[in-house]
Design a protein around this motif. Structure first.
Motif, PDB file in Angstrom:
ATOM      1  N   ALA A 190      28.657  30.779  48.323  1.00  0.00           N
ATOM      2  CA  ALA A 190      27.599  29.785  48.188  1.00  0.00           C
ATOM      3  C   ALA A 190      26.316  30.383  47.627  1.00  0.00           C
ATOM      4  CB  ALA A 190      27.315  29.138  49.537  1.00  0.00           C
ATOM      5  N   ASP A 191      26.109  31.682  47.818  1.00  0.00           N
ATOM      6  CA  ASP A 191      24.899  32.315  47.304  1.00  0.00           C
ATOM      7  C   ASP A 191      25.174  33.785  47.036  1.00  0.00           C
ATOM      8  OD1 ASP A 191      24.571  33.815  49.747  1.00  0.00           O
ATOM      9  OD2 ASP A 191      23.717  32.012  50.652  1.00  0.00           O
ATOM     10  N   ALA A 192      24.128  34.508  46.688  1.00  0.00           N
ATOM     11  CA  ALA A 192      24.295  35.907  46.319  1.00  0.00           C
ATOM     12  C   ALA A 192      24.059  36.865  47.490  1.00  0.00           C
ATOM     13  CB  ALA A 192      23.338  36.258  45.176  1.00  0.00           C
ATOM     14  N   SER A 193      24.051  36.359  48.717  1.00  0.00           N
ATOM     15  CA  SER A 193      23.847  37.223  49.878  1.00  0.00           C
ATOM     16  C   SER A 193      24.951  38.269  49.955  1.00  0.00           C
ATOM     17  CB  SER A 193      23.841  36.386  51.160  1.00  0.00           C
ATOM     18  OG  SER A 193      22.792  35.448  51.147  1.00  0.00           O
ATOM     19  N   ASP A 194      24.572  39.473  50.326  1.00  0.00           N
ATOM     20  CA  ASP A 194      25.532  40.564  50.483  1.00  0.00           C
ATOM     21  C   ASP A 194      26.386  40.768  49.226  1.00  0.00           C
ATOM     22  OD1 ASP A 194      24.705  40.978  53.154  1.00  0.00           O
ATOM     23  OD2 ASP A 194      26.008  39.349  53.820  1.00  0.00           O
ATOM     24  N   GLY A 195      25.787  40.530  48.070  1.00  0.00           N
ATOM     25  CA  GLY A 195      26.506  40.787  46.827  1.00  0.00           C
ATOM     26  C   GLY A 195      27.334  39.623  46.324  1.00  0.00           C
ATOM     27  N   GLY A 196      27.411  38.528  47.103  1.00  0.00           N
ATOM     28  CA  GLY A 196      28.178  37.371  46.640  1.00  0.00           C
ATOM     29  C   GLY A 196      29.641  37.709  46.458  1.00  0.00           C
ATOM     30  N   TRP A 197      30.047  37.919  45.219  1.00  0.00           N
ATOM     31  CA  TRP A 197      31.400  38.383  44.932  1.00  0.00           C
ATOM     32  C   TRP A 197      31.339  39.341  43.746  1.00  0.00           C
ATOM     33  CZ3 TRP A 197      34.535  33.607  42.735  1.00  0.00           C
ATOM     34  CH2 TRP A 197      33.753  32.904  41.823  1.00  0.00           C
ATOM     35  N   THR A 198      32.251  40.267  43.700  1.00  0.00           N
ATOM     36  CA  THR A 198      32.282  41.239  42.610  1.00  0.00           C
ATOM     37  C   THR A 198      33.123  40.695  41.468  1.00  0.00           C
ATOM     38  OG1 THR A 198      34.275  42.355  43.406  1.00  0.00           O
ATOM     39  CG2 THR A 198      32.148  43.102  44.312  1.00  0.00           C
ATOM     40  N   TRP A 199      33.095  41.391  40.348  1.00  0.00           N
ATOM     41  CA  TRP A 199      33.914  40.974  39.211  1.00  0.00           C
ATOM     42  C   TRP A 199      35.407  41.035  39.553  1.00  0.00           C
ATOM     43  CZ3 TRP A 199      32.526  38.451  34.951  1.00  0.00           C
ATOM     44  CH2 TRP A 199      31.169  38.434  34.602  1.00  0.00           C
ATOM     45  N   GLU A 200      35.803  42.016  40.327  1.00  0.00           N
ATOM     46  CA  GLU A 200      37.215  42.096  40.712  1.00  0.00           C
ATOM     47  C   GLU A 200      37.603  40.946  41.627  1.00  0.00           C
ATOM     48  OE1 GLU A 200      39.597  43.795  39.557  1.00  0.00           O
ATOM     49  OE2 GLU A 200      38.438  45.161  38.289  1.00  0.00           O
ATOM     50  N   GLN A 201      36.701  40.561  42.537  1.00  0.00           N
ATOM     51  CA  GLN A 201      36.977  39.409  43.403  1.00  0.00           C
ATOM     52  C   GLN A 201      37.029  38.118  42.601  1.00  0.00           C
ATOM     53  OE1 GLN A 201      33.702  40.124  46.091  1.00  0.00           O
ATOM     54  NE2 GLN A 201      35.050  40.991  47.671  1.00  0.00           N
ATOM     55  N   TRP A 202      36.141  38.005  41.620  1.00  0.00           N
ATOM     56  CA  TRP A 202      36.190  36.845  40.723  1.00  0.00           C
ATOM     57  C   TRP A 202      37.533  36.808  39.994  1.00  0.00           C
ATOM     58  CZ3 TRP A 202      36.693  37.296  35.375  1.00  0.00           C
ATOM     59  CH2 TRP A 202      36.650  36.101  34.670  1.00  0.00           C
ATOM     60  N   ALA A 203      37.988  37.961  39.487  1.00  0.00           N
ATOM     61  CA  ALA A 203      39.256  38.025  38.763  1.00  0.00           C
ATOM     62  C   ALA A 203      40.415  37.623  39.672  1.00  0.00           C
ATOM     63  CB  ALA A 203      39.482  39.429  38.210  1.00  0.00           C
ATOM     64  N   ASP A 204      40.402  38.074  40.919  1.00  0.00           N
ATOM     65  CA  ASP A 204      41.456  37.689  41.860  1.00  0.00           C
ATOM     66  C   ASP A 204      41.448  36.187  42.098  1.00  0.00           C
ATOM     67  OD1 ASP A 204      42.370  40.281  42.141  1.00  0.00           O
ATOM     68  OD2 ASP A 204      41.201  40.688  43.956  1.00  0.00           O
TER      69      ASP A 204
END
Length: 452
Positions: A190-204
């Motif tokens: 929902a937001d960028a707290s604690d890094g939000g998601w990484t590029w690898e997590q987005w790819a998954d």
């Protein structure tokens, strides 16, 4: 900048959007729509030369790009300005973005730039270094910037001088179809707290979407210089250095294009045939065509998806670096500048000040050019925002204080390099070149472009 270099005077014709008198009524919405199409055909609109009208008023030419909604709001705000400054007559014109760019380039080359103009991030270096723009520091009495975010304001500077001021701020987003994501059992951060998601997590996430929906999870971001910049900044690097040289190496670009090309080969992002249809409109993106579940875009233009996706859209933050470093930033959505040779610099500065700092104008303009950069006005208009303007404000609020300082405006060669970037990645996505070969080709051409 592209465009016909033959100078065309504002006196040469009176298309629909030119307003010779502020006493006339506003053009109806239908006429505005028809006029926008006409402006595109005519490669921009034109008006009348001169700094004073027959009635002795100061005449300002003010031009911008945008859609009919932005035009109607701008005209209403200019009406308010003229009531406050009855000795000024503002003649306005607007066009679609590509037509506007070409028209402004023609005017600037012919020494006929409008008094007040809307500028893109990538135009500032070119026009400031070319002597087209006025140093706004000479008009501090008329143009107040004390309530602007310092980082955003700095993006309009070149060699220590303020040549443009931001009108609004925007940021990139993973715009997505929440209904499809919900059916797939997924929910983005929902937001960028604690890094939000990484590029690898987005790819998954893209992989899961492909598996559960049968279509690619998103648009292939390899073709986007904007997405590459976010990825780079997440690695602690930049697109350009402060000296306007490349801020990355062949190895960096090879890594990026290898990452995105592997996703394309897996089928979890859009195929080359889909990606190469992207032309700047939301209609021709894979998400807009219904062949993907998400896209990476700027927040304000993402409103165009509402007409294409029945269940609406939602906005999620851009992925971050592996250690949580955000690459995303608040970028000025567009700027205002004054022609260096204007005959009325004070009145031109007053117009900009009014459009950016006046409460009544802010209520009329809303988020039509992005969320306001004046911090107190931003807070005031928040309760009044409706529909997608409200969505953008809420999205940006989740990112407040979590993003890094925006970079300086890119060098003028970047406009041409955006096309080069897409062209070279096309060679990768059609498997005509390897990521490294394409990266080497791009870096070589980019260095040559930046030296020219």
């Amino acid at each position: 900048m592209p465009g016909n270099r033959t100078t065309e005077s504002w006196r040469s014709r009176r298309p629909w959007s030119f307003r010779s008198s502020r006493r006339s009524h506003r053009t109806a919405a239908a006429a505005v729509s028809a006029g926008l199409a006409l402006c595109a055909v005519l490669t921009g609109c034109s008006g009348t030369d001169g700094s004073t009208s027959a009635g002795g008023k100061v005449v300002l030419r003010y031009t911008w790009w945008g859609n009919p909604d932005r035009a109607a709001r701008t005209e209403a705000a200019v009406d308010l300005f003229e009531k406050k400054y009855p000795d000024v007559d503002v003649q306005t014109s607007f066009a679609g973005y590509e037509a506007y760019k070409q028209k402004l380039a023609t005017q600037a080359a012919g020494g006929d730039a409008p008094d007040v103009m809307q500028l893109d991030y990538r135009m500032i270096d070119q026009y400031a270094s070319g002597g087209v723009l006025l140093d706004l520091g000479t008009q501090q009495a008329a143009l107040k910037t004390g309530e602007f975010e310092p980082g955003l304001l700095a993006t309009g500077r070149l060699n220590g001088k303020q040549y443009a001021v931001p009108q609004g701020r925007g940021t990139e987003t993973v715009v997505h179809d929440p209904a499809q994501w919900k059916e797939a059992g997924l929910e983005p951060p929902a937001d960028a707290s604690d890094g939000g998601w990484t590029w690898e997590q987005w790819a998954d996430t893209m992989r899961v979407l492909k598996e559960r929906t049968g279509t690619p999870g998103g648009t292939d971001p390899g073709q986007s210089e904007d997405a590459f910049e976010v990825w780079l900044r997440g690695q602690g690097k930049s697109l350009y250095t402060k000296d306007n040289e490349l801020g990355f190496s062949v190895d960096d670009l090879t890594r990026w294009w290898t990452f995105t090309d592997n996703l394309r080969r897996e089928g979890v992002v859009s195929a080359a045939e889909q990606t190469t249809q992207i032309d700047g409109s939301v209609e021709n993106t894979p998400l807009g065509r219904g062949t993907a579940s998400s896209d990476m875009n700027w927040d304000a233009p993402a409103s165009g998806y509402l007409a294409l996706i029945p269940d609406g859209i939602a906005l999620a933050p851009m992925p971050s670096g592996a250690d949580g470093t955000p690459g995303q930033y608040f970028k000025p959505s567009m700027f205002m500048g004054i022609a260096a040779d204007t005959g009325s610099p004070q009145q031109a500065a007053q117009l900009i000040d009014f459009m950016l700092n006046d409460r009544e104008a802010a209520a009329v303009l809303g988020a039509s050019r992005g969320i306001p950069v004046n911090e107190s006005i931003r807070a005031e208009i928040a309760p009044q925002l409706k529909d997608f303007d409200k969505t953008i404000y809420a999205y940006q609020a989740t990112l407040e204080g979590k993003l890094n300082t925006p970079p300086q405006a890119p060098p003028s060669g970047d406009s041409a390099l955006q096309t080069t970037f897409q062209r070279d990645y096309d060679q990768v996505s059609y498997e005509r070149m390897s990521p490294r070969e394409a990266a080497q080709d791009y870096v070589t051409e980019a260095k040559a472009e930046l030296r020219s």
